[in-house]
Design a protein around this motif. Sequence first.
Motif, mmCIF file in Angstrom:
data_model
loop_
_atom_site.group_PDB
_atom_site.id
_atom_site.type_symbol
_atom_site.label_atom_id
_atom_site.label_comp_id
_atom_site.label_asym_id
_atom_site.label_seq_id
_atom_site.Cartn_x
_atom_site.Cartn_y
_atom_site.Cartn_z
ATOM 1 N N MET A 1 9.488 -17.653 9.873
ATOM 2 C CA MET A 1 9.448 -16.260 10.320
ATOM 3 C C MET A 1 8.525 -15.471 9.411
ATOM 4 S SD MET A 1 12.616 -13.598 10.841
ATOM 5 C CE MET A 1 12.966 -13.360 9.106
ATOM 6 N N ILE A 2 7.617 -14.714 9.978
ATOM 7 C CA ILE A 2 6.664 -13.915 9.210
ATOM 8 C C ILE A 2 7.115 -12.469 9.223
ATOM 9 C CG2 ILE A 2 4.265 -13.213 8.981
ATOM 10 C CD1 ILE A 2 4.716 -16.165 8.537
ATOM 11 N N LEU A 3 7.287 -11.899 8.048
ATOM 12 C CA LEU A 3 7.690 -10.510 7.917
ATOM 13 C C LEU A 3 6.484 -9.713 7.477
ATOM 14 C CD1 LEU A 3 11.055 -11.089 6.021
ATOM 15 C CD2 LEU A 3 10.669 -10.960 8.474
ATOM 16 N N LEU A 4 5.999 -8.812 8.303
ATOM 17 C CA LEU A 4 4.777 -8.074 8.011
ATOM 18 C C LEU A 4 5.095 -6.627 7.678
ATOM 19 C CD1 LEU A 4 2.474 -9.471 10.814
ATOM 20 C CD2 LEU A 4 2.594 -10.165 8.432
ATOM 21 N N PRO A 5 4.299 -6.002 6.796
ATOM 22 C CA PRO A 5 4.555 -4.624 6.401
ATOM 23 C C PRO A 5 4.171 -3.636 7.492
ATOM 24 C CG PRO A 5 2.530 -5.401 5.400
ATOM 25 C CD PRO A 5 3.130 -6.584 6.107
ATOM 26 N N ALA A 6 4.881 -2.515 7.518
ATOM 27 C CA ALA A 6 4.476 -1.424 8.398
ATOM 28 C C ALA A 6 3.221 -0.775 7.831
ATOM 29 C CB ALA A 6 5.607 -0.400 8.505
ATOM 30 N N ALA A 7 2.317 -0.369 8.714
ATOM 31 C CA ALA A 7 1.060 0.236 8.269
ATOM 32 C C ALA A 7 1.302 1.664 7.813
ATOM 33 C CB ALA A 7 0.047 0.223 9.405
ATOM 34 N N VAL A 8 0.788 1.996 6.661
ATOM 35 C CA VAL A 8 0.917 3.347 6.116
ATOM 36 C C VAL A 8 -0.448 3.768 5.601
ATOM 37 C CG1 VAL A 8 2.047 4.794 4.409
ATOM 38 C CG2 VAL A 8 3.319 2.914 5.447
ATOM 39 N N SER A 9 -0.928 4.913 6.006
ATOM 40 C CA SER A 9 -2.225 5.386 5.535
ATOM 41 C C SER A 9 -2.110 5.848 4.094
ATOM 42 C CB SER A 9 -2.710 6.542 6.413
ATOM 43 O OG SER A 9 -1.806 7.623 6.349
ATOM 44 N N LEU A 10 -3.210 5.722 3.351
ATOM 45 C CA LEU A 10 -3.217 6.046 1.930
ATOM 46 C C LEU A 10 -4.100 7.257 1.673
ATOM 47 C CD1 LEU A 10 -3.684 2.455 0.444
ATOM 48 C CD2 LEU A 10 -1.559 3.668 0.912
ATOM 49 N N SER A 11 -3.673 8.052 0.726
ATOM 50 C CA SER A 11 -4.510 9.129 0.215
ATOM 51 C C SER A 11 -4.365 9.134 -1.291
ATOM 52 C CB SER A 11 -4.066 10.480 0.795
ATOM 53 O OG SER A 11 -2.716 10.734 0.473
ATOM 54 N N ALA A 12 -5.364 9.606 -1.969
ATOM 55 C CA ALA A 12 -5.356 9.540 -3.432
ATOM 56 C C ALA A 12 -4.261 10.421 -4.015
ATOM 57 C CB ALA A 12 -6.718 9.967 -3.975
ATOM 58 N N GLN A 13 -3.661 9.952 -5.103
ATOM 59 C CA GLN A 13 -2.670 10.747 -5.813
ATOM 60 C C GLN A 13 -3.194 11.064 -7.205
ATOM 61 O OE1 GLN A 13 0.900 8.509 -7.200
ATOM 62 N NE2 GLN A 13 0.072 6.813 -5.993
ATOM 63 N N TYR A 223 -6.184 -0.119 -5.383
ATOM 64 C CA TYR A 223 -5.135 0.109 -6.382
ATOM 65 C C TYR A 223 -4.040 1.027 -5.844
ATOM 66 C CZ TYR A 223 -2.763 1.019 -10.832
ATOM 67 O OH TYR A 223 -1.816 1.138 -11.829
ATOM 68 N N HIS A 224 -3.111 0.423 -5.136
ATOM 69 C CA HIS A 224 -1.904 1.120 -4.730
ATOM 70 C C HIS A 224 -0.754 0.124 -4.762
ATOM 71 C CE1 HIS A 224 -2.980 -0.746 -0.859
ATOM 72 N NE2 HIS A 224 -1.707 -0.630 -0.530
ATOM 73 N N VAL A 225 0.464 0.629 -4.662
ATOM 74 C CA VAL A 225 1.668 -0.200 -4.732
ATOM 75 C C VAL A 225 2.398 -0.147 -3.405
ATOM 76 C CG1 VAL A 225 3.997 -0.300 -5.729
ATOM 77 C CG2 VAL A 225 2.003 -0.143 -7.225
ATOM 78 N N GLU A 226 2.856 -1.314 -2.945
ATOM 79 C CA GLU A 226 3.691 -1.416 -1.755
ATOM 80 C C GLU A 226 5.046 -1.992 -2.147
ATOM 81 O OE1 GLU A 226 1.793 -3.034 1.929
ATOM 82 O OE2 GLU A 226 0.126 -3.417 0.568
ATOM 83 N N TRP A 227 6.109 -1.409 -1.597
ATOM 84 C CA TRP A 227 7.464 -1.945 -1.772
ATOM 85 C C TRP A 227 7.923 -2.514 -0.441
ATOM 86 C CZ3 TRP A 227 10.387 -2.644 -6.072
ATOM 87 C CH2 TRP A 227 10.025 -1.948 -7.239
ATOM 88 N N PHE A 228 8.445 -3.746 -0.460
ATOM 89 C CA PHE A 228 8.926 -4.402 0.748
ATOM 90 C C PHE A 228 10.446 -4.536 0.695
ATOM 91 C CE2 PHE A 228 4.549 -5.589 0.440
ATOM 92 C CZ PHE A 228 4.102 -5.630 1.749
ATOM 93 N N ASP A 229 11.095 -4.138 1.782
ATOM 94 C CA ASP A 229 12.539 -4.266 1.928
ATOM 95 C C ASP A 229 12.798 -5.030 3.216
ATOM 96 O OD1 ASP A 229 15.258 -4.085 2.013
ATOM 97 O OD2 ASP A 229 15.352 -1.915 2.315
ATOM 98 N N ASP A 230 13.145 -6.320 3.100
ATOM 99 C CA ASP A 230 13.407 -7.179 4.241
ATOM 100 C C ASP A 230 12.237 -7.187 5.224
ATOM 101 O OD1 ASP A 230 14.981 -9.078 5.468
ATOM 102 O OD2 ASP A 230 16.039 -7.619 6.714
ATOM 103 N N GLY A 231 11.035 -7.248 4.675
ATOM 104 C CA GLY A 231 9.840 -7.375 5.492
ATOM 105 C C GLY A 231 9.161 -6.081 5.861
ATOM 106 N N VAL A 232 9.803 -4.945 5.647
ATOM 107 C CA VAL A 232 9.202 -3.649 5.959
ATOM 108 C C VAL A 232 8.556 -3.099 4.697
ATOM 109 C CG1 VAL A 232 9.590 -1.306 6.795
ATOM 110 C CG2 VAL A 232 10.881 -3.215 7.778
ATOM 111 N N GLY A 233 7.271 -2.782 4.776
ATOM 112 C CA GLY A 233 6.541 -2.319 3.611
ATOM 113 C C GLY A 233 6.302 -0.826 3.613
ATOM 114 N N LYS A 234 6.449 -0.208 2.441
ATOM 115 C CA LYS A 234 6.131 1.200 2.252
ATOM 116 C C LYS A 234 5.028 1.295 1.207
ATOM 117 C CE LYS A 234 10.756 2.968 3.345
ATOM 118 N NZ LYS A 234 11.908 3.772 2.853
ATOM 119 N N SER A 235 3.922 1.927 1.572
ATOM 120 C CA SER A 235 2.754 2.007 0.696
ATOM 121 C C SER A 235 2.664 3.361 0.025
ATOM 122 C CB SER A 235 1.465 1.758 1.497
ATOM 123 O OG SER A 235 1.433 0.445 1.990
ATOM 124 N N GLY A 236 2.443 3.336 -1.281
ATOM 125 C CA GLY A 236 2.144 4.557 -1.992
ATOM 126 C C GLY A 236 0.680 4.903 -1.862
#
Length: 371
Positions: A1-13, A223-236
């Motif tokens: 089973m492949i768990l892929l991240p949700a797409a999240v657009s990035l902007s500079a912080q 250079y950004h960080v993604e957190w994955f929770d059971d296959g769902v990704g949140k991008s900073g």
Amino acid sequence: MILLPAAVSLSAQSRPAERKIVSAEAKVGGSFEQLVALRELPDGRVLVTDVGPRSVILADFKQGSLTPVGRTGQGSSEYRFPGELLAFGGDSTYIVDRGARRLLKVSPDGRIVGAVGLPDGVGGPTIVRGVDRAGRIYLQGGSSDGPEGPDSAPADSVAILRWNPATGQIDSVTRIKPPAIQVSHSEGAGARAVVIRPQPYSAADGWIATSDGHVAVARAGDYHVEWFDDGVGKSGAAVPFTPVRVTDADKYRFLDAMENNRGRITIGGPAGAAASAPPPPSLEDFTWPEYKPAFVGNSGIFATPEGELWVQRYTPAADSTPVFDVFDSRGQVISTVTLPLGARLIGVGQGVLYATRNEREGHQILERYRR
């Protein structure tokens, strides 16, 4: 089973103000050779891996004592080449035995009480980066595009796998860009040595898994960080940084790290045959980039018990002050922290950091800092 991240657009912080950690609150040792991993126990003692003598040691800051755990060997409770130390079940620990592709379970009193072999069919080097409370183990797979082994072409991406030893199920959490490698060969006495070395300062993703089942990935591209929770990704958001130019000092520092030839694998030839040792690497053996990437890689990525991610940034060779960006669970930078000059972070604990420092030639001391 492949768990892929949700797409999240990035902007500079924007970057927060820098915070400095000045001095250690406790020290132990002075006879370590090359500490590479640490696991804090609930009572404040720590397990450490010293790859110089290939040993695991239980260190007590209060007593100032150092107690060996297990020993090098081929037995069921011995290790060939100990590496990472992973928290498991609250007060137990897994030793990653890189030489035998297995995990050795260590009881709270420092005894090796069992072993778990890594699953068949997972190629590549033994890179294990976490165990969650359910006992699932997080490891880095090899390329799925061809055969594994010293002669296979390096993969453009590899999978982070979540393996349940109880059921045998393996899930793919996401894919990452691994460090670029260089493969060369030498012949001698009927045997062939395959020399695998990393490309200097290659941009690669880094990752780590936490006990609650989250996976943090630092992406090298922007250079950004993604957190994955059971296959769902949140991008900073993307983190701005000033690239550090690769100088001659950086090149020679890299060469010094390669001199130990730990990447050499000898294969083929008759029994007892030995390949001639390859010559020490030289500047001409590598293609040098103009700049370093934003961060160091897996060796500089740590997850705290409180849910923060610490990522070590690259600095010029002339400056050995460690600099870390600290990310929260949303992938946002919340602080930038510097450690004392010459310290090398190898582990984190409840409210503390653990770092090594060269005390005298060939020997290290372990220090604890309040963070």
